[in-house]
Design a protein around this motif. Sequence first.
Motif, short mmCIF file in Angstrom:
data_model
loop_
_atom_site.label_atom_id
_atom_site.label_comp_id
_atom_site.label_asym_id
_atom_site.label_seq_id
_atom_site.Cartn_x
_atom_site.Cartn_y
_atom_site.Cartn_z
N THR A 213 -11.23 -9.65 11.97
CA THR A 213 -10.07 -9.04 11.31
C THR A 213 -10.44 -8.78 9.87
O THR A 213 -10.74 -9.73 9.12
CB THR A 213 -8.83 -9.95 11.40
N LEU A 214 -10.45 -7.52 9.47
CA LEU A 214 -10.75 -7.12 8.09
C LEU A 214 -9.43 -6.89 7.37
O LEU A 214 -8.72 -5.93 7.65
CB LEU A 214 -11.60 -5.85 8.07
N VAL A 215 -9.10 -7.80 6.48
CA VAL A 215 -7.85 -7.71 5.73
C VAL A 215 -8.14 -7.10 4.36
O VAL A 215 -8.96 -7.62 3.61
CB VAL A 215 -7.21 -9.10 5.55
N VAL A 216 -7.49 -6.00 4.06
CA VAL A 216 -7.70 -5.31 2.79
C VAL A 216 -6.44 -5.47 1.94
O VAL A 216 -5.35 -5.07 2.35
CB VAL A 216 -8.04 -3.83 2.99
N ALA A 217 -6.60 -6.08 0.77
CA ALA A 217 -5.47 -6.29 -0.14
C ALA A 217 -5.35 -5.09 -1.06
O ALA A 217 -6.23 -4.83 -1.88
CB ALA A 217 -5.68 -7.57 -0.95
N LEU A 218 -4.26 -4.35 -0.92
CA LEU A 218 -4.04 -3.12 -1.67
C LEU A 218 -2.71 -3.22 -2.42
O LEU A 218 -1.67 -3.50 -1.82
CB LEU A 218 -4.01 -1.92 -0.73
N ASN A 219 -2.76 -2.98 -3.72
CA ASN A 219 -1.58 -3.14 -4.56
C ASN A 219 -0.99 -4.54 -4.32
O ASN A 219 0.20 -4.72 -4.08
CB ASN A 219 -0.53 -2.07 -4.28
N TYR A 220 -1.89 -5.52 -4.37
CA TYR A 220 -1.53 -6.90 -4.06
C TYR A 220 -1.58 -7.76 -5.31
O TYR A 220 -2.49 -7.63 -6.14
CB TYR A 220 -2.50 -7.48 -3.02
N PRO B 150 0.80 -1.24 0.00
CA PRO B 150 0.00 0.00 0.00
C PRO B 150 0.82 1.28 0.00
O PRO B 150 0.29 2.35 -0.29
CB PRO B 150 -0.83 -0.12 1.28
N ALA B 151 2.12 1.19 0.29
CA ALA B 151 2.95 2.40 0.28
C ALA B 151 2.98 3.04 -1.10
O ALA B 151 3.26 4.24 -1.23
CB ALA B 151 4.36 2.06 0.73
N ALA B 152 2.64 2.27 -2.13
CA ALA B 152 2.65 2.81 -3.50
C ALA B 152 1.58 3.87 -3.72
O ALA B 152 1.63 4.60 -4.71
CB ALA B 152 2.45 1.67 -4.50
N PHE B 153 0.61 3.99 -2.80
CA PHE B 153 -0.45 4.97 -2.95
C PHE B 153 -0.03 6.37 -2.49
O PHE B 153 -0.82 7.30 -2.56
CB PHE B 153 -1.69 4.53 -2.17
N GLY B 154 1.21 6.52 -2.03
CA GLY B 154 1.69 7.83 -1.61
C GLY B 154 1.68 7.97 -0.11
O GLY B 154 0.93 7.30 0.61
N ASN B 155 2.51 8.87 0.39
CA ASN B 155 2.72 9.00 1.83
C ASN B 155 1.44 9.36 2.59
O ASN B 155 1.17 8.80 3.65
CB ASN B 155 3.79 10.05 2.11
N GLU B 156 0.67 10.31 2.06
CA GLU B 156 -0.50 10.78 2.80
C GLU B 156 -1.51 9.65 3.03
O GLU B 156 -1.93 9.40 4.17
CB GLU B 156 -1.18 11.93 2.06
N LEU B 157 -1.90 8.97 1.97
CA LEU B 157 -2.88 7.90 2.10
C LEU B 157 -2.30 6.73 2.89
O LEU B 157 -2.99 6.14 3.73
CB LEU B 157 -3.35 7.44 0.73
N TYR B 158 -1.04 6.41 2.64
CA TYR B 158 -0.42 5.30 3.36
C TYR B 158 -0.39 5.56 4.86
O TYR B 158 -0.67 4.67 5.67
CB TYR B 158 1.00 5.08 2.83
N GLU B 159 -0.06 6.81 5.24
CA GLU B 159 -0.03 7.14 6.67
C GLU B 159 -1.42 7.04 7.29
O GLU B 159 -1.57 6.60 8.43
CB GLU B 159 0.55 8.54 6.86
N ARG B 160 -2.46 7.44 6.55
CA ARG B 160 -3.83 7.32 7.06
C ARG B 160 -4.21 5.86 7.24
O ARG B 160 -4.86 5.49 8.23
CB ARG B 160 -4.81 7.99 6.09
N LEU B 161 -3.81 5.04 6.28
CA LEU B 161 -4.09 3.61 6.39
C LEU B 161 -3.40 3.01 7.61
O LEU B 161 -4.00 2.25 8.38
CB LEU B 161 -3.64 2.90 5.11
N GLN B 162 -2.13 3.35 7.78
CA GLN B 162 -1.38 2.81 8.91
C GLN B 162 -1.95 3.29 10.24
O GLN B 162 -1.96 2.54 11.23
CB GLN B 162 0.10 3.22 8.79
N GLN B 163 -2.43 4.53 10.27
CA GLN B 163 -3.05 5.05 11.48
C GLN B 163 -4.30 4.27 11.84
O GLN B 163 -4.54 3.93 13.00
CB GLN B 163 -3.39 6.53 11.32
#
Length: 251
Positions: free
Chosen positions: A143-150, A118-131
Amino acid sequence: MTSSLPPLAPSEVEGNSAEGSVPRHVAIIMDGNGRWAIRRSLPRVAGHRAGAEAVRRTMQAAVDSGVEVLTLYAFSSENWRRSEDEVSDLKGLMRFYLERELGTLQKEKVRLRLIGEPAAFGNELYERLQQAVEETRDNDRLTLVVALNYGSQGEIAGAAKALARAARDGALDPETIDIAAIEGLLHTCDLPPLDLLIRTSGEVRLSNFLLWQAAYAELHFVDTLWPDFDEAAFNSALGEFARRQRRFGGR
């Protein structure tokens, strides 16, 4: 982040019927957003927005049914081939969904987990996801697993590279490489084995999703376009799973 859910080895259930059982781990290829929009003469982003509502319904159905893990194929490594506008719309929808649904995740005690790159989506969105992952880490109902850029082939290739490097450096005897060694390097290594994989929209293929993990999963294909998928459709899939005999190649 380590899951508190211990894997259930196939040998523990080999030869058993799934009758009356609920799958621990369900995965869904959410397909058909674009066709749903086209049939209504709407822009494709309208289909993605309607698909986000289907995510909400399906997540609630999974919580209510007692499923432990729900894995959703949200953005494949091949989806970058789509138009720049559509990719931008999908990113915006992710931001919107996070802001709107984080409270629901907390209320329903749903833990968010990401697989892929998911880091490929850019810092702003990636940081929101990680938060969001961090804020929900102690939730334990689903547990909701979301596959992003997978992409599953890339995932398996990555595991092979890691093993090859270890062997090259003398840290691993190649003769000791087995199924467990490969599984331990997959993105899903700390999740229960995949029990049921659903694909919507009438397509009958896995599209580079959880190829290794689906080795003994039950497959369920439906014609319903993803935005029209609802609690009844999810429960129907669970019912079909419960009626199947799971033999794992034993007989």
